[in-house]
Design a protein around this motif. Structure first.
Motif, short mmCIF file in Angstrom:
data_model
loop_
_atom_site.label_atom_id
_atom_site.label_comp_id
_atom_site.label_asym_id
_atom_site.label_seq_id
_atom_site.Cartn_x
_atom_site.Cartn_y
_atom_site.Cartn_z
N LYS A 68 0.07 -5.95 0.25
CA LYS A 68 0.28 -7.06 1.18
C LYS A 68 1.76 -7.44 1.25
N LYS A 69 2.39 -7.49 0.09
CA LYS A 69 3.82 -7.84 0.02
C LYS A 69 4.67 -6.80 0.74
N MET A 70 4.33 -5.52 0.55
CA MET A 70 5.07 -4.44 1.21
C MET A 70 4.95 -4.56 2.73
N CYS A 71 3.74 -4.81 3.22
CA CYS A 71 3.53 -4.94 4.66
C CYS A 71 4.28 -6.15 5.23
N LYS A 72 4.22 -7.26 4.51
CA LYS A 72 4.89 -8.48 4.96
C LYS A 72 6.40 -8.29 5.04
N GLU A 73 6.98 -7.72 3.98
CA GLU A 73 8.43 -7.50 3.96
C GLU A 73 8.85 -6.49 5.04
N GLY A 74 8.07 -5.42 5.19
CA GLY A 74 8.38 -4.42 6.21
C GLY A 74 8.36 -5.02 7.60
N ALA A 75 7.35 -5.83 7.88
CA ALA A 75 7.26 -6.47 9.20
C ALA A 75 8.41 -7.47 9.41
N TYR A 76 8.74 -8.23 8.38
CA TYR A 76 9.80 -9.24 8.50
C TYR A 76 11.16 -8.57 8.74
N TRP A 77 11.53 -7.65 7.86
CA TRP A 77 12.82 -6.96 8.00
C TRP A 77 12.87 -6.17 9.30
N GLY A 78 11.77 -5.49 9.62
CA GLY A 78 11.72 -4.69 10.84
C GLY A 78 11.89 -5.54 12.09
N THR A 79 11.26 -6.71 12.09
CA THR A 79 11.37 -7.60 13.24
C THR A 79 12.81 -8.07 13.43
#
Length: 146
Positions: A68-79
């Motif tokens: 969950k943390k990996m997905c959240k960070e990936g989405a945040y940084w990617g955005t």
């Protein structure tokens, strides 16, 4: 006297994924999202693996939280990266030139937008805009040195 030696070079890995959305603006935005989002996922995965090794225990709950943390960070940084790349490209199109000012303006607008979207107010938005512009300009300058 014979001599032996080693000569070579180390290059960084190059991973290129091309997603054609039919529009250069969208292509660059999605590319920025995917590349930087992947970096964030790798960073978080490494941190989580370190914590698991350090504590010496692993459970399904810890793995689920890590994912969950990996997905959240990936989405945040990617955005954020996608917004920045889009802003920089937009500045280039509006100004009709390609220079450091596009990075500065794109970073400034991205910093302000991300700050405002995070419910910040007044001076905090201005400070985040200044930081975004400074970081983007510095990254462009450092990148041009290599």
């Amino acid at each position: 006297m014979p001599r032996t030696g080693f000569r070579g070079s180390v290059t960084s890995p190059k991973v290129d994924l091309i997603v054609d959305m039919g529009n250069p603006f969208l292509n660059l935005t999605v590319d920025g999202f995917l590349k930087i989002g992947t970096v964030a996922v790798a960073k978080t995965a490494t941190e989580e693996a370190y914590h698991i090794v350090k504590t010496g225990s692993i459970s399904q709950h810890k793995l689920e939280n890590s994912l969950k943390k990996m997905c959240k960070e990936g989405a945040y940084w990617g955005t954020i990266a996608g917004v920045y790349v889009g802003m920089e490209y937009g500045m280039e199109r509006i100004r009709g030139t390609r220079d450091w000012k596009n990075a500065m303006l794109g970073g400034t607008l991205t910093g302000a937008l991300v700050s405002a979207a995070s419910n910040n107010k007044g001076d905090k938005i201005v400070m985040d805009a200044i930081t975004g512009g400074a970081v983007a300009t510095a990254a462009l300058i450092v990148n041009s040195l290599t």
